[in-house]
Design a protein around this motif. Structure first.
Motif, mmCIF file in Angstrom:
data_model
loop_
_atom_site.group_PDB
_atom_site.id
_atom_site.type_symbol
_atom_site.label_atom_id
_atom_site.label_comp_id
_atom_site.label_asym_id
_atom_site.label_seq_id
_atom_site.Cartn_x
_atom_site.Cartn_y
_atom_site.Cartn_z
ATOM 1 N N MET A 65 0.841 -1.189 0.000
ATOM 2 C CA MET A 65 0.000 0.000 0.000
ATOM 3 C C MET A 65 0.880 1.245 0.000
ATOM 4 S SD MET A 65 -3.078 -1.230 0.178
ATOM 5 C CE MET A 65 -4.238 -0.143 0.930
ATOM 6 N N VAL A 66 0.470 2.242 -0.772
ATOM 7 C CA VAL A 66 1.186 3.517 -0.795
ATOM 8 C C VAL A 66 0.857 4.258 0.498
ATOM 9 C CG1 VAL A 66 1.494 5.705 -2.008
ATOM 10 C CG2 VAL A 66 1.062 3.609 -3.300
ATOM 11 N N LEU A 67 1.884 4.570 1.249
ATOM 12 C CA LEU A 67 1.715 5.249 2.528
ATOM 13 C C LEU A 67 1.181 6.657 2.309
ATOM 14 C CD1 LEU A 67 2.237 4.922 5.591
ATOM 15 C CD2 LEU A 67 4.464 5.936 5.196
ATOM 16 N N THR A 68 0.097 6.996 3.000
ATOM 17 C CA THR A 68 -0.512 8.314 2.876
ATOM 18 C C THR A 68 0.467 9.397 3.318
ATOM 19 O OG1 THR A 68 -2.662 7.329 3.321
ATOM 20 C CG2 THR A 68 -2.495 9.719 3.536
ATOM 21 N N GLY A 69 0.644 10.405 2.481
ATOM 22 C CA GLY A 69 1.535 11.521 2.787
ATOM 23 C C GLY A 69 2.977 11.282 2.371
ATOM 24 N N SER A 70 3.272 10.164 1.735
ATOM 25 C CA SER A 70 4.661 9.857 1.390
ATOM 26 C C SER A 70 5.023 10.164 -0.059
ATOM 27 C CB SER A 70 4.956 8.389 1.669
ATOM 28 O OG SER A 70 4.265 7.560 0.762
ATOM 29 N N VAL A 71 4.049 10.515 -0.890
ATOM 30 C CA VAL A 71 4.324 10.755 -2.310
ATOM 31 C C VAL A 71 5.009 12.116 -2.468
ATOM 32 C CG1 VAL A 71 3.323 10.998 -4.613
ATOM 33 C CG2 VAL A 71 2.367 9.339 -3.003
ATOM 34 N N ASP A 97 10.553 7.130 -12.445
ATOM 35 C CA ASP A 97 10.672 8.245 -13.380
ATOM 36 C C ASP A 97 9.784 7.926 -14.578
ATOM 37 O OD1 ASP A 97 11.353 10.438 -14.840
ATOM 38 O OD2 ASP A 97 13.447 9.874 -15.158
ATOM 39 N N GLY A 98 8.580 8.456 -14.565
ATOM 40 C CA GLY A 98 7.641 8.190 -15.645
ATOM 41 C C GLY A 98 6.239 8.616 -15.251
ATOM 42 N N ILE A 99 5.295 8.267 -16.089
ATOM 43 C CA ILE A 99 3.904 8.613 -15.843
ATOM 44 C C ILE A 99 3.264 7.518 -15.009
ATOM 45 C CG2 ILE A 99 1.673 9.063 -16.926
ATOM 46 C CD1 ILE A 99 3.254 10.130 -19.353
ATOM 47 N N LEU A 100 2.699 7.902 -13.889
ATOM 48 C CA LEU A 100 2.027 6.945 -13.015
ATOM 49 C C LEU A 100 0.657 6.593 -13.580
ATOM 50 C CD1 LEU A 100 2.932 8.534 -9.574
ATOM 51 C CD2 LEU A 100 3.713 6.323 -10.431
ATOM 52 N N PRO A 101 0.149 5.402 -13.253
ATOM 53 C CA PRO A 101 -1.197 5.028 -13.725
ATOM 54 C C PRO A 101 -2.259 5.982 -13.176
ATOM 55 C CG PRO A 101 -0.083 3.153 -12.698
ATOM 56 C CD PRO A 101 0.771 4.349 -12.470
ATOM 57 N N ASP A 102 -3.367 6.094 -13.886
ATOM 58 C CA ASP A 102 -4.445 6.987 -13.460
ATOM 59 C C ASP A 102 -5.000 6.599 -12.101
ATOM 60 O OD1 ASP A 102 -4.249 8.485 -15.754
ATOM 61 O OD2 ASP A 102 -5.790 7.359 -16.822
ATOM 62 N N LEU A 103 -5.008 5.314 -11.788
ATOM 63 C CA LEU A 103 -5.581 4.850 -10.519
ATOM 64 C C LEU A 103 -4.604 4.927 -9.353
ATOM 65 C CD1 LEU A 103 -7.560 1.756 -11.800
ATOM 66 C CD2 LEU A 103 -8.447 4.002 -11.191
ATOM 67 N N ARG A 105 -2.856 6.332 -6.291
ATOM 68 C CA ARG A 105 -3.088 7.356 -5.263
ATOM 69 C C ARG A 105 -2.666 6.799 -3.908
ATOM 70 N NH1 ARG A 105 -8.065 5.808 -7.171
ATOM 71 N NH2 ARG A 105 -9.448 4.785 -5.697
ATOM 72 N N GLU A 106 -2.538 7.689 -2.960
ATOM 73 C CA GLU A 106 -2.129 7.296 -1.613
ATOM 74 C C GLU A 106 -3.185 6.411 -0.978
ATOM 75 O OE1 GLU A 106 -1.457 11.046 0.265
ATOM 76 O OE2 GLU A 106 0.478 11.324 -0.696
ATOM 77 N N GLY A 107 -2.730 5.429 -0.216
ATOM 78 C CA GLY A 107 -3.641 4.532 0.474
ATOM 79 C C GLY A 107 -4.143 3.380 -0.389
ATOM 80 N N VAL A 127 5.077 0.772 -12.704
ATOM 81 C CA VAL A 127 4.190 0.821 -11.540
ATOM 82 C C VAL A 127 2.790 0.460 -12.021
ATOM 83 C CG1 VAL A 127 3.161 2.299 -9.772
ATOM 84 C CG2 VAL A 127 5.568 2.555 -10.335
ATOM 85 N N LEU A 128 2.197 -0.533 -11.364
ATOM 86 C CA LEU A 128 0.854 -0.984 -11.711
ATOM 87 C C LEU A 128 -0.074 -0.716 -10.537
ATOM 88 C CD1 LEU A 128 1.916 -4.447 -13.137
ATOM 89 C CD2 LEU A 128 1.407 -2.388 -14.441
ATOM 90 N N ALA A 129 -1.222 -0.120 -10.803
ATOM 91 C CA ALA A 129 -2.219 0.135 -9.769
ATOM 92 C C ALA A 129 -3.378 -0.821 -9.971
ATOM 93 C CB ALA A 129 -2.711 1.578 -9.841
ATOM 94 N N LYS A 130 -4.013 -1.212 -8.877
ATOM 95 C CA LYS A 130 -5.162 -2.113 -9.021
ATOM 96 C C LYS A 130 -6.286 -1.375 -9.732
ATOM 97 C CE LYS A 130 -7.489 -1.421 -4.653
ATOM 98 N NZ LYS A 130 -8.079 -2.058 -3.529
ATOM 99 N N HIS A 131 -7.118 -2.129 -10.447
ATOM 100 C CA HIS A 131 -8.085 -1.472 -11.325
ATOM 101 C C HIS A 131 -9.444 -1.218 -10.709
ATOM 102 C CE1 HIS A 131 -10.145 -5.280 -12.163
ATOM 103 N NE2 HIS A 131 -8.954 -5.808 -12.261
ATOM 104 N N ASP A 132 -9.793 -1.845 -9.610
ATOM 105 C CA ASP A 132 -11.047 -1.514 -8.946
ATOM 106 C C ASP A 132 -10.965 -1.934 -7.479
ATOM 107 O OD1 ASP A 132 -11.452 -4.231 -8.827
ATOM 108 O OD2 ASP A 132 -13.016 -4.274 -10.329
ATOM 109 N N GLU A 133 -12.026 -1.710 -6.743
ATOM 110 C CA GLU A 133 -12.039 -2.017 -5.320
ATOM 111 C C GLU A 133 -12.169 -3.508 -5.026
ATOM 112 O OE1 GLU A 133 -11.448 0.185 -2.941
ATOM 113 O OE2 GLU A 133 -11.168 1.637 -4.542
#
Length: 154
Positions: A65-71, A97-103, A105-107, A127-133
């Motif tokens: 998980m991306v730590l909130t406030g760490s970006v 170094d690049g474009i992050l996925p649209d999804l 975000r912190e947390g 970097v891959l972000a999960k696509h839904d909840e």
């Protein structure tokens, strides 16, 4: 040994040598493309089953998980760094170094693929972000199961 047996032996030996060479080259090529999955805690303390830690310079995938406030973003480029955590309080810093996925975000849960630069930092090339909840890769789901939302102090 008669000529017929010599010919069979030569053909059999050539086939075995050729297959061995093909398998060796295949394994060598795969070795450079295999990325093992780690959680932040496993990077710091080693795999749960074996205690094996990744080596500096090793290619790997890390999920958490991306730590909130760490970006932290560089205002002049696409460089970004953030901390990844898991349910066992392991924490590593990911540099990308690049474009992050649209999804992204912190947390949220992510998987980063890259190279281990030090014991607690990773230089990611993807970097891959999960696509839904609903969906999360099984390795990441196990890593973040029961984890409370973590924040950093401003």
């Amino acid at each position: 040994m008669n000529p017929r047996r010599k010919k069979r032996l030569l053909i059999t030996s050539s086939l075995i040598l050729g297959l061995s060479l093909a398998m060796g080259l295949t394994l060598f090529a795969l070795q450079q493309n295999i990325d093992l999955f780690y959680t932040p805690n496993e990077i710091l303390k080693g795999k749960n089953e074996t205690g094996v830690k990744p080596e500096i310079g090793q290619r790997l995938r890390v999920g958490g998980m991306v730590l909130t406030g760490s970006v932290k973003r560089d205002p002049d480029s696409l460089k970004v760094s953030f901390d990844l955590v898991d349910n066992k309080a392991g924490q590593v810093t990911v540099f990308f170094d690049g474009i992050l996925p649209d999804l992204f975000r912190e947390g949220q849960g992510i998987v980063a693929q890259g190279t281990l630069k030090s014991i607690n930092s990773i230089e990611a090339f993807e970097v891959l972000a999960k696509h839904d909840e609903e969906y999360m890769p099984p390795e990441v789901a196990d890593a973040v199961k029961g984890m409370p939302t973590l924040t950093t102090e401003p």
